[in-house]
Design an enzyme around this catalytic site. Structure first.
Site, PDB file in Angstrom:
ATOM      1  N   TYR A   1       2.785  10.153  -0.028  1.00 25.82           N
ATOM      2  CA  TYR A   1       3.869   9.344   0.605  1.00 25.82           C
ATOM      3  C   TYR A   1       5.323   9.841   0.039  1.00 25.82           C
ATOM      4  O   TYR A   1       6.309   9.704   0.768  1.00 25.82           O
ATOM      5  CB  TYR A   1       3.825   7.880   0.871  1.00 25.82           C
ATOM      6  CG  TYR A   1       2.510   7.571   1.524  1.00 25.82           C
ATOM      7  CD1 TYR A   1       1.571   8.261   2.100  1.00 25.82           C
ATOM      8  CD2 TYR A   1       2.228   6.095   1.597  1.00 25.82           C
ATOM      9  CE1 TYR A   1       0.602   7.720   2.539  1.00 25.82           C
ATOM     10  CE2 TYR A   1       1.043   5.804   1.988  1.00 25.82           C
ATOM     11  CZ  TYR A   1       0.022   6.525   2.713  1.00 25.82           C
ATOM     12  OH  TYR A   1      -1.081   5.947   3.239  1.00 25.82           O
TER      13      TYR A   1
ATOM     14  N   ASP B   1       0.804  -1.233  -0.003  1.00 26.76           N
ATOM     15  CA  ASP B   1      -0.037  -0.067   0.041  1.00 26.76           C
ATOM     16  C   ASP B   1       0.780   1.231   0.090  1.00 26.76           C
ATOM     17  O   ASP B   1       1.810   1.348   0.859  1.00 26.76           O
ATOM     18  CB  ASP B   1      -1.127   0.015   1.386  1.00 26.76           C
ATOM     19  CG  ASP B   1      -1.686   1.162   1.197  1.00 26.76           C
ATOM     20  OD1 ASP B   1      -2.981   1.009   0.640  1.00 26.76           O
ATOM     21  OD2 ASP B   1      -1.406   2.322   1.733  1.00 26.76           O
TER      22      ASP B   1
ATOM     23  N   ARG C   1       9.650  -7.449  12.847  1.00 21.28           N
ATOM     24  CA  ARG C   1       8.434  -7.156  13.194  1.00 21.28           C
ATOM     25  C   ARG C   1       7.673  -7.284  11.930  1.00 21.28           C
ATOM     26  O   ARG C   1       6.358  -7.579  11.879  1.00 21.28           O
ATOM     27  CB  ARG C   1       8.357  -5.589  13.235  1.00 21.28           C
ATOM     28  CG  ARG C   1       8.747  -5.267  14.793  1.00 21.28           C
ATOM     29  CD  ARG C   1       8.919  -3.740  14.976  1.00 21.28           C
ATOM     30  NE  ARG C   1       9.320  -3.416  16.439  1.00 21.28           N
ATOM     31  CZ  ARG C   1       9.235  -2.184  16.639  1.00 21.28           C
ATOM     32  NH1 ARG C   1       8.993  -1.090  16.023  1.00 21.28           N
ATOM     33  NH2 ARG C   1       9.549  -1.861  17.996  1.00 21.28           N
TER      34      ARG C   1
ATOM     35  N   ASN D   1       4.375  -9.612  12.177  1.00 23.93           N
ATOM     36  CA  ASN D   1       3.169  -9.460  11.965  1.00 23.93           C
ATOM     37  C   ASN D   1       2.601 -10.097  10.676  1.00 23.93           C
ATOM     38  O   ASN D   1       1.399  -9.977  10.369  1.00 23.93           O
ATOM     39  CB  ASN D   1       3.234  -7.768  11.327  1.00 23.93           C
ATOM     40  CG  ASN D   1       3.471  -6.884  12.246  1.00 23.93           C
ATOM     41  OD1 ASN D   1       3.465  -7.220  13.474  1.00 23.93           O
ATOM     42  ND2 ASN D   1       3.933  -5.582  11.691  1.00 23.93           N
TER      43      ASN D   1
ATOM     44  N   LEU E   1      -2.672  -0.805  14.078  1.00 26.35           N
ATOM     45  CA  LEU E   1      -1.858  -0.949  15.343  1.00 26.35           C
ATOM     46  C   LEU E   1      -2.227   0.468  15.933  1.00 26.35           C
ATOM     47  O   LEU E   1      -1.522   0.711  17.059  1.00 26.35           O
ATOM     48  CB  LEU E   1      -0.527  -1.193  15.245  1.00 26.35           C
ATOM     49  CG  LEU E   1      -0.485  -2.448  14.420  1.00 26.35           C
ATOM     50  CD1 LEU E   1       1.312  -2.954  14.212  1.00 26.35           C
ATOM     51  CD2 LEU E   1      -0.609  -3.842  14.929  1.00 26.35           C
TER      52      LEU E   1
ATOM     53  N   LYS F   1       2.549  -1.329   8.898  1.00 24.77           N
ATOM     54  CA  LYS F   1       3.839  -0.654   8.628  1.00 24.77           C
ATOM     55  C   LYS F   1       4.744  -0.958   9.539  1.00 24.77           C
ATOM     56  O   LYS F   1       4.785  -0.817  10.719  1.00 24.77           O
ATOM     57  CB  LYS F   1       3.886   0.801   8.412  1.00 24.77           C
ATOM     58  CG  LYS F   1       5.200   1.490   8.008  1.00 24.77           C
ATOM     59  CD  LYS F   1       5.666   2.123   9.313  1.00 24.77           C
ATOM     60  CE  LYS F   1       6.899   2.831   9.245  1.00 24.77           C
ATOM     61  NZ  LYS F   1       7.608   3.281  10.443  1.00 24.77           N
ATOM     62  N   SER F   2       6.169  -1.416   9.320  1.00 21.20           N
ATOM     63  CA  SER F   2       7.631  -1.712  10.000  1.00 21.20           C
ATOM     64  C   SER F   2       8.653  -1.445   9.055  1.00 21.20           C
ATOM     65  O   SER F   2       8.619  -2.008   8.041  1.00 21.20           O
ATOM     66  CB  SER F   2       7.422  -2.958  10.816  1.00 21.20           C
ATOM     67  OG  SER F   2       8.535  -2.950  11.558  1.00 21.20           O
TER      68      SER F   2
HETATM   69  N1  NAP Z   1      -5.283   6.010   3.528  1.00 24.95           N
HETATM   70  C1  NAP Z   1      -4.754   6.705   4.454  1.00 24.95           C
HETATM   71  O1  NAP Z   1      -5.307   8.148   4.727  1.00 24.95           O
HETATM   72  C2  NAP Z   1      -3.942   6.360   5.419  1.00 24.95           C
HETATM   73  C3  NAP Z   1      -3.514   6.970   6.703  1.00 24.95           C
HETATM   74  C4  NAP Z   1      -2.667   6.303   7.385  1.00 24.95           C
HETATM   75  C5  NAP Z   1      -2.001   5.041   7.153  1.00 24.95           C
HETATM   76  N2  NAP Z   1      -2.460   4.475   5.861  1.00 24.95           N
HETATM   77  C6  NAP Z   1      -1.764   3.151   5.423  1.00 24.95           C
HETATM   78  O2  NAP Z   1      -1.947   2.085   6.400  1.00 24.95           O
HETATM   79  C7  NAP Z   1      -0.449   1.726   6.835  1.00 24.95           C
HETATM   80  C8  NAP Z   1      -0.430   1.305   8.418  1.00 24.95           C
HETATM   81  O3  NAP Z   1      -0.643   2.248   9.055  1.00 24.95           O
HETATM   82  P1  NAP Z   1       0.522   3.392   9.885  1.00 24.95           P
HETATM   83  O4  NAP Z   1       1.500   3.125   8.987  1.00 24.95           O
HETATM   84  O5  NAP Z   1      -0.039   4.517  10.064  1.00 24.95           O
HETATM   85  O6  NAP Z   1       0.271   2.631  11.295  1.00 24.95           O
HETATM   86  P2  NAP Z   1       0.325   0.940  11.929  1.00 24.95           P
HETATM   87  O7  NAP Z   1       0.751   0.106  10.736  1.00 24.95           O
HETATM   88  O8  NAP Z   1      -0.899   1.038  12.852  1.00 24.95           O
HETATM   89  O9  NAP Z   1       1.502   1.287  13.124  1.00 24.95           O
HETATM   90  C9  NAP Z   1       3.047   1.407  12.638  1.00 24.95           C
HETATM   91  C10 NAP Z   1       3.982   1.673  13.822  1.00 24.95           C
HETATM   92  O10 NAP Z   1       3.679   0.632  14.348  1.00 24.95           O
HETATM   93  C11 NAP Z   1       5.225   0.071  14.625  1.00 24.95           C
HETATM   94  N3  NAP Z   1       5.126  -1.413  14.667  1.00 24.95           N
HETATM   95  C12 NAP Z   1       4.867  -2.097  13.584  1.00 24.95           C
HETATM   96  N4  NAP Z   1       4.567  -3.617  13.958  1.00 24.95           N
HETATM   97  C13 NAP Z   1       5.086  -3.626  15.184  1.00 24.95           C
HETATM   98  C14 NAP Z   1       5.258  -4.562  15.887  1.00 24.95           C
HETATM   99  N5  NAP Z   1       5.206  -6.021  15.461  1.00 24.95           N
HETATM  100  N6  NAP Z   1       5.639  -4.335  17.177  1.00 24.95           N
HETATM  101  C15 NAP Z   1       6.021  -3.114  17.584  1.00 24.95           C
HETATM  102  N7  NAP Z   1       5.771  -1.924  16.982  1.00 24.95           N
HETATM  103  C16 NAP Z   1       5.434  -2.208  15.558  1.00 24.95           C
HETATM  104  C17 NAP Z   1       6.060   0.517  13.561  1.00 24.95           C
HETATM  105  O11 NAP Z   1       7.473   1.095  13.885  1.00 24.95           O
HETATM  106  P3  NAP Z   1       8.591   0.489  13.018  1.00 24.95           P
HETATM  107  O12 NAP Z   1       8.424   1.067  11.837  1.00 24.95           O
HETATM  108  O13 NAP Z   1       9.488   1.390  13.798  1.00 24.95           O
HETATM  109  O14 NAP Z   1       8.796  -0.834  13.318  1.00 24.95           O
HETATM  110  C18 NAP Z   1       5.317   2.112  13.475  1.00 24.95           C
HETATM  111  O15 NAP Z   1       5.566   3.175  14.394  1.00 24.95           O
HETATM  112  C19 NAP Z   1       0.319   2.708   6.486  1.00 24.95           C
HETATM  113  O16 NAP Z   1       1.567   2.617   6.364  1.00 24.95           O
HETATM  114  C20 NAP Z   1      -0.239   3.357   5.000  1.00 24.95           C
HETATM  115  O17 NAP Z   1       0.197   2.426   3.805  1.00 24.95           O
HETATM  116  C21 NAP Z   1      -3.191   5.158   4.963  1.00 24.95           C
END
Ligand code: NAP
Length: 277
Positions: free
Chosen positions: A48, A43, A234, A238, A188, A228-229
């Site tokens: 981005y 994604d 991780r 995941n 998350l 995302k990581s």
């Molecule tokens: N459409 C939209 O408006 C929108 C908005 C936001 C996000 N998104 C999409 O959704 C994806 C995911 O959301 P997100 O990146 O905001 O947040 P997320 O996936 O909920 O959380 C990512 C965070 O959690 C940490 N993490 C991941 N796996 C982990 C694990 N197993 N243990 C501990 N910490 C962990 C990561 O750190 P590290 O990277 O340091 O491991 C990062 O800080 C985005 O990357 C994007 O593709 C879309």
């Protein structure tokens, strides 16, 4: 991993890899690692600023195009139809792809933008054969109803923030009624939910990690996720969520953590330069 089927019959792996806030200078390496450990759904978004590097990783992986599901999104300044067509072409060019699996309107920008006209432009893009499925992101119930009423075309997905602190039951119920797949962004809660005491108790009892428990909860609800990581361990953790099941009580207790609390922006408030929080 069992795939889900989208509106036009495209198969989507329900657990993918997110690239928001992955800096461009490390994106190629990070996405190459994600593909290497087994992710087959990526994604990204024009916003981005890392589509070129995502594309470079896909190309370097040597994977067959048909084995990958790639999503990207229309940026906020590109809503006007001519700009939307140009933005779509630019994204494909940066990704180095002939066809993208899913193209989304990133934010509806309801205060300033004719998002219905933008949706009509995405419907036209389907006819070019360069996108398999079209959908939206951050659309509220009234936005969904407006685009469907105007065009008769139901978005394949609505990508919205969903996690145990923001379970989005009313919107997800509408998605089910309309036949829209829910994609749960920030599954998350950007890591915040991983220190939740209940999630940790369940993880310990199941001999899984907090992240695995939360991702399993999403998947059992039928939603699509892409955590995302930037860390390989991780990424592997995941992805390793297919050897256990949460019972009804466990599912309900996680859903009970809801407090309607957003980690990111409120779609009704996002303006042209917003949606980056
Ligand atoms: N459409 C939209 O408006 C929108 C908005 C936001 C996000 N998104 C999409 O959704 C994806 C995911 O959301 P997100 O990146 O905001 O947040 P997320 O996936 O909920 O959380 C990512 C965070 O959690 C940490 N993490 C991941 N796996 C982990 C694990 N197993 N243990 C501990 N910490 C962990 C990561 O750190 P590290 O990277 O340091 O491991 C990062 O800080 C985005 O990357 C994007 O593709 C879309």
């Amino acid at each position: 991993m069992q795939t889900l089927t989208l509106a036009n019959g495209t198969l989507i792996p329900p657990l993918g890899f997110g690239t928001y806030k992955v800096p461009p200078d490390v994106t190629q390496q990070v996405v190459e690692t994600a593909l290497e450990v087994g992710y087959r759904h990526i994604d990204t978004a024009a916003m981005y600023g890392n589509e070129r590097e995502v594309g470079a990783a896909i190309s370097a992986s040597g994977l067959a195009r048909d084995d990958l599901f790639v999503t990207t999104k229309l940026d906020n300044p590109d809503h006007e139809p001519a700009a939307a067509r140009a933005g779509f072409a630019r994204s494909l060019d940066l990704l180095g792809l002939d066809v993208v699996d899913l193209y989304l309107i990133h934010w509806p920008l309801p205060r300033t933008t004719d998002y219905v006209a933008t949706w009509a432009t995405l419907v036209e893009l389907l006819d070019t054969g360069r996108v398999r499925e079209i959908g939206v992101s951050n659309f509220q119930a009234d936005h969904l109803r407006a685009i469907i009423a105007a065009t008769g075309v139901v978005p394949a997905v609505n990508q919205v923030e969903v996690n145990p602190y923001l379970t989005q039951e009313p919107l997800r119920a509408l998605h089910r009624e309309l036949g829209i797949v829910t994609e749960a962004w920030s599954p998350l809660a950007r890591g915040r939910v991983l220190s939740d005491p209940l999630v940790n108790r369940l993880a310990e009892a199941l001999d899984k990690t907090p992240s695995q428990v939360v991702l399993r909860w999403h998947l059992q609800r039928g939603d699509v996720v892409f955590p995302k990581s930037t860390h390989r361990a991780r990424m592997v953790e995941n992805l390793d969520v297919f050897d256990f099941t949460l019972g009804d009580d466990e599912m309900a207790s996680i859903s009970g953590l809801n407090r309607d609390e957003r980690s990111g922006s409120n779609p009704d408030a996002v303006e042209l330069d917003g949606g980056r929080r």
